[in-house]
Design a protein around this motif. Structure first.
Motif, PDB file in Angstrom:
ATOM      1  N   LEU A 183       3.916   4.572   8.376  1.00 40.26           N
ATOM      2  CA  LEU A 183       2.978   3.543   7.946  1.00 40.26           C
ATOM      3  C   LEU A 183       3.700   2.656   6.942  1.00 40.26           C
ATOM      4  CD1 LEU A 183       0.089   2.475   8.162  1.00 40.26           C
ATOM      5  CD2 LEU A 183      -0.517   4.024   6.297  1.00 40.26           C
ATOM      6  N   VAL A 184       3.780   1.368   7.254  1.00 38.71           N
ATOM      7  CA  VAL A 184       4.573   0.429   6.469  1.00 38.71           C
ATOM      8  C   VAL A 184       3.655  -0.640   5.868  1.00 38.71           C
ATOM      9  CG1 VAL A 184       6.470  -1.239   6.598  1.00 38.71           C
ATOM     10  CG2 VAL A 184       6.528   0.810   8.001  1.00 38.71           C
ATOM     11  N   VAL A 185       3.888  -0.943   4.583  1.00 36.57           N
ATOM     12  CA  VAL A 185       3.127  -1.982   3.883  1.00 36.57           C
ATOM     13  C   VAL A 185       4.093  -2.932   3.184  1.00 36.57           C
ATOM     14  CG1 VAL A 185       1.101  -0.529   3.514  1.00 36.57           C
ATOM     15  CG2 VAL A 185       2.875  -0.605   1.778  1.00 36.57           C
ATOM     16  N   ARG A 186       3.559  -4.058   2.732  1.00 36.48           N
ATOM     17  CA  ARG A 186       4.375  -4.972   1.931  1.00 36.48           C
ATOM     18  C   ARG A 186       4.667  -4.311   0.589  1.00 36.48           C
ATOM     19  NH1 ARG A 186       0.597 -10.180   2.250  1.00 36.48           N
ATOM     20  NH2 ARG A 186      -0.633  -8.638   1.133  1.00 36.48           N
ATOM     21  N   LYS A 187       5.823  -4.602   0.029  1.00 35.06           N
ATOM     22  CA  LYS A 187       6.211  -4.004  -1.257  1.00 35.06           C
ATOM     23  C   LYS A 187       5.179  -4.267  -2.338  1.00 35.06           C
ATOM     24  CE  LYS A 187      11.147  -4.005  -0.435  1.00 35.06           C
ATOM     25  NZ  LYS A 187      12.462  -4.539  -0.796  1.00 35.06           N
ATOM     26  N   GLU A 188       4.613  -5.464  -2.344  1.00 39.29           N
ATOM     27  CA  GLU A 188       3.650  -5.799  -3.396  1.00 39.29           C
ATOM     28  C   GLU A 188       2.316  -5.050  -3.231  1.00 39.29           C
ATOM     29  OE1 GLU A 188       3.651  -9.373  -0.502  1.00 39.29           O
ATOM     30  OE2 GLU A 188       5.166  -8.120  -1.452  1.00 39.29           O
ATOM     31  N   ASP A 189       2.061  -4.475  -2.051  1.00 38.36           N
ATOM     32  CA  ASP A 189       0.826  -3.712  -1.806  1.00 38.36           C
ATOM     33  C   ASP A 189       1.030  -2.207  -1.929  1.00 38.36           C
ATOM     34  OD1 ASP A 189      -0.666  -6.009  -1.243  1.00 38.36           O
ATOM     35  OD2 ASP A 189      -0.086  -5.980   0.873  1.00 38.36           O
ATOM     36  N   TYR A 190       2.262  -1.779  -2.153  1.00 37.68           N
ATOM     37  CA  TYR A 190       2.592  -0.350  -2.110  1.00 37.68           C
ATOM     38  C   TYR A 190       1.754   0.494  -3.074  1.00 37.68           C
ATOM     39  CZ  TYR A 190       5.161   4.004  -2.364  1.00 37.68           C
ATOM     40  OH  TYR A 190       5.491   5.338  -2.347  1.00 37.68           O
ATOM     41  N   GLU A 191       1.705   0.130  -4.335  1.00 36.55           N
ATOM     42  CA  GLU A 191       0.996   0.934  -5.339  1.00 36.55           C
ATOM     43  C   GLU A 191      -0.487   1.062  -5.003  1.00 36.55           C
ATOM     44  OE1 GLU A 191       2.364   2.595  -7.895  1.00 36.55           O
ATOM     45  OE2 GLU A 191       4.358   1.904  -7.297  1.00 36.55           O
ATOM     46  N   ARG A 192      -1.093  -0.049  -4.670  1.00 34.97           N
ATOM     47  CA  ARG A 192      -2.526  -0.045  -4.343  1.00 34.97           C
ATOM     48  C   ARG A 192      -2.796   0.794  -3.098  1.00 34.97           C
ATOM     49  NH1 ARG A 192      -5.353  -4.928  -1.927  1.00 34.97           N
ATOM     50  NH2 ARG A 192      -7.437  -4.156  -1.651  1.00 34.97           N
ATOM     51  N   ALA A 193      -1.948   0.644  -2.089  1.00 38.04           N
ATOM     52  CA  ALA A 193      -2.115   1.399  -0.830  1.00 38.04           C
ATOM     53  C   ALA A 193      -1.917   2.888  -1.073  1.00 38.04           C
ATOM     54  CB  ALA A 193      -1.128   0.883   0.207  1.00 38.04           C
ATOM     55  N   ARG A 194      -0.916   3.244  -1.861  1.00 35.80           N
ATOM     56  CA  ARG A 194      -0.651   4.649  -2.155  1.00 35.80           C
ATOM     57  C   ARG A 194      -1.842   5.274  -2.879  1.00 35.80           C
ATOM     58  NH1 ARG A 194       3.372   5.592  -6.617  1.00 35.80           N
ATOM     59  NH2 ARG A 194       1.435   5.243  -7.711  1.00 35.80           N
ATOM     60  N   ASP A 195      -2.383   4.561  -3.852  1.00 36.96           N
ATOM     61  CA  ASP A 195      -3.530   5.071  -4.595  1.00 36.96           C
ATOM     62  C   ASP A 195      -4.751   5.240  -3.683  1.00 36.96           C
ATOM     63  OD1 ASP A 195      -1.997   5.131  -6.896  1.00 36.96           O
ATOM     64  OD2 ASP A 195      -2.825   3.253  -7.694  1.00 36.96           O
ATOM     65  N   LEU A 196      -4.949   4.299  -2.781  1.00 36.54           N
ATOM     66  CA  LEU A 196      -6.085   4.372  -1.874  1.00 36.54           C
ATOM     67  C   LEU A 196      -5.986   5.601  -0.980  1.00 36.54           C
ATOM     68  CD1 LEU A 196      -8.612   2.842  -0.676  1.00 36.54           C
ATOM     69  CD2 LEU A 196      -7.020   1.987   1.022  1.00 36.54           C
ATOM     70  N   LEU A 197      -4.813   5.840  -0.402  1.00 32.68           N
ATOM     71  CA  LEU A 197      -4.643   6.981   0.497  1.00 32.68           C
ATOM     72  C   LEU A 197      -4.639   8.304  -0.255  1.00 32.68           C
ATOM     73  CD1 LEU A 197      -2.044   5.723   3.123  1.00 32.68           C
ATOM     74  CD2 LEU A 197      -4.537   5.760   3.263  1.00 32.68           C
ATOM     75  N   ARG A 198      -4.209   8.290  -1.467  1.00 31.30           N
ATOM     76  CA  ARG A 198      -4.167   9.506  -2.273  1.00 31.30           C
ATOM     77  C   ARG A 198      -5.577  10.017  -2.541  1.00 31.30           C
ATOM     78  NH1 ARG A 198      -0.866   8.843  -7.450  1.00 31.30           N
ATOM     79  NH2 ARG A 198       0.842   8.977  -5.976  1.00 31.30           N
ATOM     80  N   HIS A 199      -6.538   9.122  -2.654  1.00 33.09           N
ATOM     81  CA  HIS A 199      -7.913   9.496  -3.001  1.00 33.09           C
ATOM     82  C   HIS A 199      -8.835   9.618  -1.802  1.00 33.09           C
ATOM     83  CE1 HIS A 199      -6.357   7.841  -6.832  1.00 33.09           C
ATOM     84  NE2 HIS A 199      -6.908   8.952  -7.258  1.00 33.09           N
ATOM     85  N   ARG A 200      -8.282   9.760  -0.640  1.00 32.40           N
ATOM     86  CA  ARG A 200      -9.151   9.883   0.550  1.00 32.40           C
ATOM     87  C   ARG A 200      -9.582  11.292   0.784  1.00 32.40           C
ATOM     88  NH1 ARG A 200      -6.129  10.086   6.165  1.00 32.40           N
ATOM     89  NH2 ARG A 200      -4.415  11.386   5.595  1.00 32.40           N
TER      90      ARG A 200
END
Length: 69
Positions: free
Chosen positions: A52-69
């Motif tokens: 699963l690949v995201v833009r570098k600028e979205d990485y932190e937000r995406a990681r936090d979102l998936l971590r809390h699922r």
């Protein structure tokens, strides 16, 4: 997405897991793509994971979102 501006957020042993995570990101307005989408279904589990690949600028937000699922 430009290849240089992308970063691997997570790797999944099944395409279904990757699709679920991608759907969660899409719902939050975070664009993402899946690498090795078809290869991960051909090779044995764990050999070629779906990435699963995201833009570098979205990485932190995406990681936090998936971590809390």
């Amino acid at each position: 997405m430009n290849e240089e501006s992308q970063i691997v957020l997570a790797e999944y042993n099944t395409l279904m897991e990757a699709e679920i995570a991608k759907s969660m990101l899409d719902s939050a307005g975070i664009p993402s793509t899946i690498r090795n989408e078809y290869m991960s279904t051909i090779y044995p589990v764990g050999t070629m994971p779906a990435q699963l690949v995201v833009r570098k600028e979205d990485y932190e937000r995406a990681r936090d979102l998936l971590r809390h699922r």
